[in-house]
Design an enzyme around this catalytic site. Sequence first.
Site, PDB file in Angstrom:
ATOM      1  N   VAL A 199      14.747   0.298  -0.204  1.00  0.00           N
ATOM      2  CA  VAL A 199      13.854   0.742   0.869  1.00  0.00           C
ATOM      3  C   VAL A 199      13.624  -0.494   1.722  1.00  0.00           C
ATOM      4  CG1 VAL A 199      11.669   1.780   1.511  1.00  0.00           C
ATOM      5  CG2 VAL A 199      12.798   2.478  -0.616  1.00  0.00           C
ATOM      6  N   TYR A 209       4.871   2.994  -5.515  1.00  0.00           N
ATOM      7  CA  TYR A 209       5.090   1.787  -4.719  1.00  0.00           C
ATOM      8  C   TYR A 209       4.287   0.647  -5.324  1.00  0.00           C
ATOM      9  CZ  TYR A 209       5.506  -0.998  -0.375  1.00  0.00           C
ATOM     10  OH  TYR A 209       5.757  -1.964   0.557  1.00  0.00           O
ATOM     11  N   THR A 264       5.337  -0.577   6.766  1.00  0.00           N
ATOM     12  CA  THR A 264       5.984  -0.991   8.007  1.00  0.00           C
ATOM     13  C   THR A 264       5.721   0.004   9.122  1.00  0.00           C
ATOM     14  OG1 THR A 264       7.681  -2.010   6.630  1.00  0.00           O
ATOM     15  CG2 THR A 264       8.165  -1.837   8.963  1.00  0.00           C
ATOM     16  N   LYS A 316       9.384   2.002  -6.080  1.00  0.00           N
ATOM     17  CA  LYS A 316       9.766   1.040  -5.049  1.00  0.00           C
ATOM     18  C   LYS A 316       9.127  -0.278  -5.449  1.00  0.00           C
ATOM     19  CE  LYS A 316       9.169  -0.299  -0.223  1.00  0.00           C
ATOM     20  NZ  LYS A 316       8.442  -0.048   1.047  1.00  0.00           N
TER      21      LYS A 316
END
Length: 354
Positions: free
Chosen positions: A263, A195, A107, A223
């Site tokens: 998150v 991730y 992001t 994540k």
Amino acid sequence: MAIGVALLTLTAGACGGEPAGAGPGDAAGVAGAVRSGGPQSGSCWTDRGRHGRLGAMTTPPRPFGSVLTAMVTPMSPGGEVDYKAARDLVEHLLATGHDGIVVNGTTGESATLSAAESVEMMRVVVSQVAGRAAVVAGVGSNDTRHCLEMTVAATSAGADGLLLVSPYYNKPTQRGLIAHCEAVAAATTLPILLYDIPGRTGIPFAPATLRALAANPRFAGVKDAKGDQWAATRLMSETSLAWYSGADEHNLSWLALGASGIVSVVGHVAGLRYRAMVDAVDAGDLATARRIHRELVPAVDAIMNTSQGAIMAKAALAELGVIPHATVRLPLVESQAGDLEILRAGMRASGLLS
């Protein structure tokens, strides 16, 4: 390393009558615990999982905090990184319930930032946070050598942890993925948040790979934007990895399954709601957590399911006046008028915009 940090909260009476509940100041305790390995000696921080109200759930380890947002990278109308706006955004996040911030994540448009811009963003965020929350720096790349360079830079910048995405596009084998991650672990003393987002990378972390990596205490958590909750539940029971929701649509279900935190992207504008949701789950108050989850459905739909997360998160922040511009870099383009109407309607329906 996997540090057993429970959500820390001030309780009435224990701190001279300070009210219970999480505010922006609580983040400093979490960041301090990340660095020191536990609650600060001599303080009145207590473990909500043990001292919460009757029926409270045992809180999971939280090596990176519990409410994190993958922070956007503010930009000027000309597309240059706006570091002043980044500092202002950090203050906004800290004031809205966050005890962790991810910088240079998806992001944050990390794919279109130069190495110099990425490193400067790390320094700016670490400097502005100043120990009040955990700072997790994205260092992922499909070039292991570049990933190692960013790992060294993040460690030098003072980050509290690293976000390591699976290498994208070149599609390594699972053996190659393990070797890539272990190379990063060998280059840092910081805890690593793996991730798992195969929808973007094309490469998932297979359960056997995560079990193998969990043997190295440098890997502290995952994540999860893959969404295989049954496989994750098994891994949570079999390893010491802390799990973090990586998709706002599934935050509540992950927390109910025992995830350490979230998150978020929507957390840019709904941080206090997510703080209340996490606190409710910790207290065993699933009715309140469900209510918050349902109240946020219009905003989550508008931000996550209209065009693209970074585009809509910047537009939402601009609507609230938190950042001056919603500029994104190509190949991303700013929201068109119809998408902005959907965004405003969703935020209003969730009570985030008047």
